[in-house]
Design an enzyme around this catalytic site. Structure first.
Site, PDB file in Angstrom:
ATOM      1  N   LYS A 115       4.445 -11.757   3.010  1.00 45.59           N
ATOM      2  CA  LYS A 115       3.019 -11.816   2.629  1.00 45.59           C
ATOM      3  C   LYS A 115       2.867 -11.777   1.112  1.00 45.59           C
ATOM      4  O   LYS A 115       3.531 -10.989   0.432  1.00 45.59           O
ATOM      5  CB  LYS A 115       2.253 -10.654   3.277  1.00 45.59           C
ATOM      6  CG  LYS A 115       0.775 -10.616   2.885  1.00 45.59           C
ATOM      7  CD  LYS A 115      -0.047  -9.713   3.788  1.00 45.59           C
ATOM      8  CE  LYS A 115      -0.073  -8.273   3.382  1.00 45.59           C
ATOM      9  NZ  LYS A 115      -0.618  -8.008   2.035  1.00 45.59           N
ATOM     10  N   SER A 125       0.841  -1.198   0.000  1.00 43.87           N
ATOM     11  CA  SER A 125       0.000   0.000   0.000  1.00 43.87           C
ATOM     12  C   SER A 125       0.875   1.247   0.000  1.00 43.87           C
ATOM     13  O   SER A 125       0.413   2.329  -0.335  1.00 43.87           O
ATOM     14  CB  SER A 125      -0.926   0.015   1.221  1.00 43.87           C
ATOM     15  OG  SER A 125      -0.183  -0.079   2.412  1.00 43.87           O
ATOM     16  N   GLU A 154      -9.243  -9.371   3.362  1.00 40.79           N
ATOM     17  CA  GLU A 154      -9.507  -7.956   3.084  1.00 40.79           C
ATOM     18  C   GLU A 154     -10.882  -7.749   2.461  1.00 40.79           C
ATOM     19  O   GLU A 154     -11.243  -8.412   1.468  1.00 40.79           O
ATOM     20  CB  GLU A 154      -8.412  -7.384   2.145  1.00 40.79           C
ATOM     21  CG  GLU A 154      -8.656  -5.906   1.843  1.00 40.79           C
ATOM     22  CD  GLU A 154      -7.462  -5.143   1.284  1.00 40.79           C
ATOM     23  OE1 GLU A 154      -6.358  -5.716   1.213  1.00 40.79           O
ATOM     24  OE2 GLU A 154      -7.634  -3.963   0.928  1.00 40.79           O
TER      25      GLU A 154
HETATM   26  O1  KIV Z   1      -0.335  -3.373   1.542  1.00 42.16           O
HETATM   27  C1  KIV Z   1      -0.989  -3.316   2.592  1.00 42.16           C
HETATM   28  O2  KIV Z   1      -0.922  -2.352   3.365  1.00 42.16           O
HETATM   29  C2  KIV Z   1      -1.853  -4.439   2.895  1.00 42.16           C
HETATM   30  C3  KIV Z   1      -2.897  -4.258   3.958  1.00 42.16           C
HETATM   31  C4  KIV Z   1      -3.991  -3.443   3.418  1.00 42.16           C
HETATM   32  C5  KIV Z   1      -3.353  -5.550   4.478  1.00 42.16           C
HETATM   33  O3  KIV Z   1      -1.738  -5.445   2.283  1.00 42.16           O
END
Ligand code: KIV
Length: 301
Positions: free
Chosen positions: A131, A63, A200
């Protein structure tokens, strides 16, 4: 004076505790204590998150493409830019469990590409989990990361990296077929070894069902409060930008407006000659020394 002392005590640096591990996160999960996660995108936000006693884990999320680099989506983010920001966050972290994203373009083309990107990040140190957005399509990659000792956090429901395919940044799983698909993806991620799953923008009923039927923690964002924990993007939570916030965000502060007010105060003080203040913000010079200086300076004019 007592109030000032207690404020200083509250925010001053205390001796750092050891950095939390995946087992600390699992202890919270086993005790049914909600796991709190916040994003950090640079050294300053990392420091703030690391010092919050109520935050359990920090996510360097992609993000950052949108909120720190001003891109319209996460797709434009270059791995090298993300890597650079991750290094800044890592320098700020002493205590919190750290999860780091694999940005778009750094894991799709082959297992090798995925492993190389993950290893490059893991080599920075302090990272507890990598992630990835997706499920079935990542089976080989997630299994291999696991085999090499890299705990994986899955990410399903709204997957911002796939917004072109899913019709924008919209809630997912709102009909029975889509909901079933998300449930199957969650079961699959657990089956292939994911240690955490981000859910999400899905209905609370669905995230509750998924969470109840898994034996790994779920971290929700826009997914209600029946998940094992929550994650928010820090700039949303603290109102750092003047953007419209998603419906699921609770703005805890409006740093953006507070900062503009503070800069206006600074500008006004300078214009009205109230800052810098001669007695508090300047360095003194002995009169005798200044007179000597003036005499010496005369020879230069
Ligand atoms: O990139 C990010 O900040 C995320 C969150 C919204 C879970 O993946």
């Amino acid at each position: 004076m007592t109030i000032i002392r207690s404020i200083i005590r509250k925010y001053s640096t205390h001796p750092p505790k050891r950095q939390s591990s995946l087992s600390d996160i699992y202890k919270l999960y086993k005790n049914k204590t909600p796991i709190t996660v916040i994003t950090a995108h640079d050294y300053i936000t990392g420091k703030i998150a690391d010092k919050s006693s109520e935050i359990d884990a920090i996510l360097v999320g992609d993000s950052l493409a949108m909120v720190a680099k001003g891109h319209p989506s996460t797709l434009e983010l270059e791995f090298d830019d993300f890597y650079y920001s991750t290094k800044s966050v890592i320098r700020s972290i002493n205590e919190k469990f750290l999860i780091v994203d694999l940005p778009f373009g750094s894991f799709e083309s082959s297992i090798n590409q995925c492993i190389d990107s993950a290893i490059k990040l893991m080599k920075l140190g302090k990272i507890g989990s990598i992630k990835l957005e997706g499920s079935y399509e990542l089976t080989d990659r997630i299994k291999t990361l696991n085999n090499f000792g890299i705990p994986v956090t899955g990410h399903i429901g709204l997957q911002p990296q796939k917004f072109n395919l899913t019709g924008g940044f919209k809630a997912q799983g709102r009909n029975s077929i889509q909901a079933l698909e998300i449930f199957k993806q969650a079961l699959h991620l657990q089956e292939i070894g994911c240690k955490l799953i981000v859910l999400e923008c899905i209905p609370e009923k669905l995230s509750h069902y998924v969470t109840e039927n898994l034996n790994i923690p779920t971290i929700g964002i826009g997914a209600g409060n029946k998940t094992s924990g929550q994650v928010l993007v820090m700039s949303d939570a603290l109102g750092m930008l003047d953007n419209k916030l998603p419906k699921f965000v609770n703005p805890y502060l409006n740093i953006h407006n507070l900062s503009i007010d503070a800069l206006n105060n600074y500008g006004n003080d300078v214009k009205n000659l109230n800052f810098p203040n001669s007695s508090t913000h300047t360095y003194p010079m002995n009169d005798e020394e200044f007179e000597k200086f003036q005499k010496l300076a005369q020879t230069c004019i």
